[in-house]
Design a protein around this motif. Sequence first.
Motif, PDB file in Angstrom:
ATOM      1  N   UNK A 122       0.843  -1.210   0.000  1.00  0.00           N
ATOM      2  CA  UNK A 122       0.000   0.000   0.000  1.00  0.00           C
ATOM      3  C   UNK A 122       0.875   1.255   0.000  1.00  0.00           C
ATOM      4  N   UNK A 123       0.508   2.210  -0.832  1.00  0.00           N
ATOM      5  CA  UNK A 123       1.193   3.505  -0.827  1.00  0.00           C
ATOM      6  C   UNK A 123       0.443   4.389   0.165  1.00  0.00           C
ATOM      7  N   UNK A 124       0.999   4.480   1.346  1.00  0.00           N
ATOM      8  CA  UNK A 124       0.404   5.270   2.425  1.00  0.00           C
ATOM      9  C   UNK A 124       1.528   5.781   3.314  1.00  0.00           C
ATOM     10  N   UNK A 125       1.185   6.379   4.416  1.00  0.00           N
ATOM     11  CA  UNK A 125       2.195   6.993   5.273  1.00  0.00           C
ATOM     12  C   UNK A 125       3.062   5.943   5.957  1.00  0.00           C
ATOM     13  N   UNK A 126       4.302   6.322   6.226  1.00  0.00           N
ATOM     14  CA  UNK A 126       5.184   5.447   6.991  1.00  0.00           C
ATOM     15  C   UNK A 126       4.675   5.312   8.421  1.00  0.00           C
ATOM     16  N   UNK A 127       3.954   6.312   8.918  1.00  0.00           N
ATOM     17  CA  UNK A 127       3.368   6.208  10.259  1.00  0.00           C
ATOM     18  C   UNK A 127       2.376   5.048  10.312  1.00  0.00           C
ATOM     19  N   UNK A 163       4.250  11.237  -2.318  1.00  0.00           N
ATOM     20  CA  UNK A 163       3.092  12.117  -2.426  1.00  0.00           C
ATOM     21  C   UNK A 163       2.017  11.821  -1.402  1.00  0.00           C
ATOM     22  N   UNK A 164       2.423  11.306  -0.239  1.00  0.00           N
ATOM     23  CA  UNK A 164       1.479  10.932   0.820  1.00  0.00           C
ATOM     24  C   UNK A 164       1.246  12.127   1.747  1.00  0.00           C
ATOM     25  N   UNK A 165      -0.023  12.430   1.979  1.00  0.00           N
ATOM     26  CA  UNK A 165      -0.367  13.577   2.828  1.00  0.00           C
ATOM     27  C   UNK A 165      -0.890  13.150   4.204  1.00  0.00           C
ATOM     28  N   UNK A 166      -1.506  11.953   4.273  1.00  0.00           N
ATOM     29  CA  UNK A 166      -2.083  11.484   5.534  1.00  0.00           C
ATOM     30  C   UNK A 166      -2.003   9.961   5.568  1.00  0.00           C
ATOM     31  N   UNK A 167      -2.821   9.333   6.405  1.00  0.00           N
ATOM     32  CA  UNK A 167      -2.745   7.880   6.561  1.00  0.00           C
ATOM     33  C   UNK A 167      -3.621   7.095   5.580  1.00  0.00           C
ATOM     34  N   UNK A 168      -4.151   7.777   4.581  1.00  0.00           N
ATOM     35  CA  UNK A 168      -4.971   7.110   3.568  1.00  0.00           C
ATOM     36  C   UNK A 168      -4.087   6.357   2.577  1.00  0.00           C
ATOM     37  N   UNK A 169      -4.564   5.226   2.089  1.00  0.00           N
ATOM     38  CA  UNK A 169      -3.874   4.502   1.009  1.00  0.00           C
ATOM     39  C   UNK A 169      -4.241   5.162  -0.311  1.00  0.00           C
ATOM     40  N   UNK A 170      -3.246   5.749  -0.989  1.00  0.00           N
ATOM     41  CA  UNK A 170      -3.508   6.491  -2.222  1.00  0.00           C
ATOM     42  C   UNK A 170      -3.207   5.671  -3.471  1.00  0.00           C
ATOM     43  N   UNK A 171      -2.653   4.486  -3.311  1.00  0.00           N
ATOM     44  CA  UNK A 171      -2.327   3.641  -4.450  1.00  0.00           C
ATOM     45  C   UNK A 171      -1.663   2.361  -3.984  1.00  0.00           C
ATOM     46  N   UNK A 172      -1.262   1.549  -4.948  1.00  0.00           N
ATOM     47  CA  UNK A 172      -0.659   0.249  -4.642  1.00  0.00           C
ATOM     48  C   UNK A 172       0.524  -0.040  -5.556  1.00  0.00           C
ATOM     49  N   UNK A 173       1.437  -0.807  -5.023  1.00  0.00           N
ATOM     50  CA  UNK A 173       2.527  -1.376  -5.818  1.00  0.00           C
ATOM     51  C   UNK A 173       2.523  -2.886  -5.610  1.00  0.00           C
TER      52      UNK A 173
END
Length: 296
Positions: A122-127, A163-173
């Motif tokens: 998941x492309x999301x925050x490291x937090x 390009x992550x702004x918050x804890x939402x999943x914005x894409x996938x790899x």
Amino acid sequence: AEGTPLDADQMFQDAGKPDQNNVRAVDLQDPKLRSKIASLLRTAVIDDVEIAKFVDGLVDSQFQGSMDTLKTFGLYNPEQPQEGDVPAPTMEQAKEILARQVTSEQLEVIKKMEKPSLQLIPVTSMARYATALDSYKPMEGQNDAYVSDWHEKAFVRADERDGVKDNTIIGWRIAVTEGAKEPKLLEGDDASRTLRERGQWFAQEYAKKGVSGVDLKRILALMMDSLKDGTPMNDCWKQDGTWTFVNGEPEENGDVSGVGWLDRSHRVFLNEDSADSRDDRARLRASVVVEVPKAA
């Protein structure tokens, strides 16, 4: 049909207009060139068939396990996604994406891995990754992961890069990564060199093949997978133990990223090491990663 590969006869067909031919007019009747191109086209078709066959087997055997790891650690649950999360690819979508994007050179590297491991990333925050890592502790006496100040800043850099702004999943790899728990040195790697020199060697050797090292997302996903089955990877203080040189993250202030397991303190560690240091326990992991196309 659109997308259907041309054969040699089609490649050398005279369209009647030079600007619409696939080869120069002077080459239309060249038997040697026709034979060479026919051979190349046959090889390309064979490669595509081999890639598709390998991908099908890998995804069939590992897709559900990769998804289960995400669910076990609370990083992503397809039945209960967080608000705003982009859905994960399905098994069939993963097959199609990998078969379309993986090249013959990448497949050659994958086949040399000790344990090719399919990863849904998941492309999301490291937090969100760090929280997930600490949310499930299957090892007896396991403590929260140690995250150095350097890595806290690396988290910020990774979020900015993705390009992550918050804890939402914005894409996938989707990745196929060396998943051996204590991997051997890559062929050609030299543990007597500095970490910086080894990272430079890796980039020179593998970038041209479309292969990268692991970043923090992929290494933490691998670590979660190893914890889930009860044997942490990169147990660096045991005999012949190793740690992963996370060369998918850039050097910063003369240091590079390292991740492993410290059994004496029962925790995962994310700690930096000097790029000028030498450590025969450090391991580089090859990884082939592709982006999941975003829905229109």
